[in-house]
Design a protein around this motif. Structure first.
Motif, short mmCIF file in Angstrom:
data_model
loop_
_atom_site.label_atom_id
_atom_site.label_comp_id
_atom_site.label_asym_id
_atom_site.label_seq_id
_atom_site.Cartn_x
_atom_site.Cartn_y
_atom_site.Cartn_z
N GLY A 1 0.82 -1.17 0.01
CA GLY A 1 0.12 -0.08 0.00
C GLY A 1 0.89 1.37 -0.08
N GLU B 1 -5.00 -5.17 2.86
CA GLU B 1 -5.68 -4.10 2.39
C GLU B 1 -6.90 -3.60 3.34
N LYS C 1 -6.90 -0.14 5.14
CA LYS C 1 -8.13 0.89 4.82
C LYS C 1 -8.42 1.26 6.24
N TYR D 1 -4.84 6.97 -0.33
CA TYR D 1 -3.93 5.84 -0.34
C TYR D 1 -4.51 4.93 -1.77
N TYR D 2 -3.53 3.91 -2.12
CA TYR D 2 -3.71 3.00 -3.39
C TYR D 2 -2.91 1.71 -2.67
N PHE D 3 -4.04 0.71 -3.00
CA PHE D 3 -3.29 -0.67 -2.62
C PHE D 3 -3.00 -1.24 -3.97
#
Length: 474
Positions: A353, A411, A415, A437-439
């Motif tokens: 992440g 993830e 989150k 954010y980006y996973f």
């Protein structure tokens, strides 16, 4: 023999020293019997570099040597070996109590007195270290020092090499244990760099002794300079020496006694007039004390220099990768990590992440309360990020922007952490972040992950200022 006439025929600073010998092999008074003019001037002449560093500036024949320098077990051991055991002696040293180096020579003299031995003591001073004088050593000592030098020179694995060097020193000392301590007298901290224990011995590691000690171990370490008392080292060979240690430092002597230490060698590791640490060997071969001292007097210079280089490189590494204000990784470290993801052929994490966190309100804090308040806000923000993303790598990407790379958290959990931090940020009493954010679950494109997380962070910032327009920076 007319000792005064004898020394008057010697040009360099020379005196005659006597040692009182007892039937059990121990010794009593060590006295300065006679001195030539050059030697007497080293005590009495105020223009001589050593005169103002003497305890007494009047030479009196047949006086105990302690009238002129503090009691020194190393000096006594050398005199005893020369005057009683009839072994010539030479060394070139820089005792801490003096501002100069001493090149000293001792030669045994015949004695008609059964309970007294005599030797000559000749000395020369140099204000600076003279490397040529340091190389005037025996072949076996030279071999030991050369071996240490070759191992330390250009090592790529400092700690493993130090352990190898200490194994050699332990064998030379035939000691139960050899250990290197690192010290920081400003921060009052000490740590074990490396330790080597003789095969087959069940001995507690030094870290355990340090934890179990009745007092803070640094409280003992900081007494060592006074206990060495201006000499080059401390060598305890027998019960008589241990009694002297008891007189100088009762707390440490009791600590050693409780640990089963009967003999020890302690050398400071000094570089550029700073004590970086100490080497010690416990329960060593006391019959070989003279050679051990000679080897360590030279190898400690090499080891101290290598430790100084290691600490400098480590400090430069920290300066190159750590943000000095917040203690998290800096932008340079972030760029190197991203470059590794892009270019390295090493196996990458299967999933990770990327979180961007922009600190809200830093400009207002700086404008209204000053940059010191802004710095405190940044430190607090970094601390929160360390607590929340405890499994992640935290980078200060810019002035008020942080990036977190987390290769360990699932993830769903990631989150949850982002959402909790976002909710906390809406409380004006809390430190506030805009978050995105980006996973990456196997795509492997960190640039996409960073770009997407960054875009989402700016969307979150717009959302935040829409909710709290009064907190929008201008």
């Amino acid at each position: 023999m007319d000792f005064q006439e004898f020394v008057n025929n010697i040009e360099p600073m020379t005196c005659i020293i006597s040692v009182e010998k007892f039937s059990d092999g121990s010794y009593g008074n060590i006295r300065l019997v006679a001195g030539n003019k050059a030697y007497i001037d080293s005590i009495e002449n105020p223009e001589n570099i050593s005169s103002n560093q003497m305890l007494n500036n009047k030479f009196i024949p047949d006086s105990p040597y302690e009238q002129y320098i503090p009691k020194d077990l190393n000096f006594e051991a050398a005199i005893y070996n020369c005057a009683i055991m009839k072994k010539p002696f030479h060394t070139y040293i820089h005792p801490e109590r003096y501002s100069f180096w001493i090149d000293m020579y001792m030669m045994p003299l015949a004695s008609s007195e059964p309970n007294k031995g005599y030797c000559t003591y000749t000395q020369e001073f140099t204000l600076e270290k003279n490397s040529e004088r340091m190389t005037n050593i025996s072949a076996d000592v030279s071999s030991a020092v050369l071996q240490t030098s070759l191992k330390l020179n250009g090592t790529r694995d400092f700690k493993n090499t130090m352990e190898d060097v200490m194994s050699d020193i332990r064998e030379i000392c035939n000691a139960d244990r050899c250990c290197v301590f690192l010290t920081d007298f400003k921060e009052r901290k000490c740590s074990v760099l490396t330790q080597v224990i003789a095969p087959g011995l069940d001995i507690k590691p030094m870290e355990v002794h340090m934890r179990e000690n009745a007092v803070d171990f640094f409280d003992i370490v900081e007494t060592w300079p006074d206990t060495i008392a201006g000499s080059t080292c401390l060598i305890i060979k027998n019960s008589s020496d241990m009694e002297e240690l008891k007189r100088r430092n009762l707390i440490w002597q009791r600590s050693l006694e409780n640990a089963g230490v009967e003999s020890l060698v302690l050398f400071p590791l000094e570089y550029n007039d700073e004590t970086l640490g100490y080497i010690w060997a416990v329960n060593f071969d006391t019959e070989n004390a003279s050679k051990i001292k000679e080897v360590l007097e030279l190898t400690t210079h090499l080891i101290a220099s290598e430790i100084a280089n290691y600490q400098l490189v480590d400090q430069l590494r920290i300066m190159g990768t750590i943000d000095m204000l917040t203690g998290v990784y800096n932008r340079n470290a972030m760029n190197n990590r991203v470059d590794w993801f892009i270019r390295s052929r090493d196996k990458k994490p299967d999933a990770y992440g990327v979180i961007f966190a922009d600190l809200n309100g830093l400009k207002q804090k700086n404008d209204n309360e000053g940059h010191s308040a802004g710095d405190r806000l940044l430190k607090g923000a970094a601390e929160i990020l360390r607590d929340v993303f405890c499994d992640g790598e935290i980078y200060r990407a810019g002035g008020d922007e942080f990036m977190i790379l987390d290769c360990k958290t699932e993830e769903a959990e990631l989150k949850k952490r982002v959402e909790k931090l976002r909710r906390d940020s809406e409380d004006p009493k809390n430190i506030s972040f805009a978050l995105g954010y980006y996973f990456d679950n196997g795509e492997g494109d960190i640039r996409k992950a960073m770009r997407t997380a960054d875009e989402r962070m700016y969307m979150d910032k717009e959302r935040f200022y829409a909710m709290f327009p009064e907190r929008k920076r201008t």
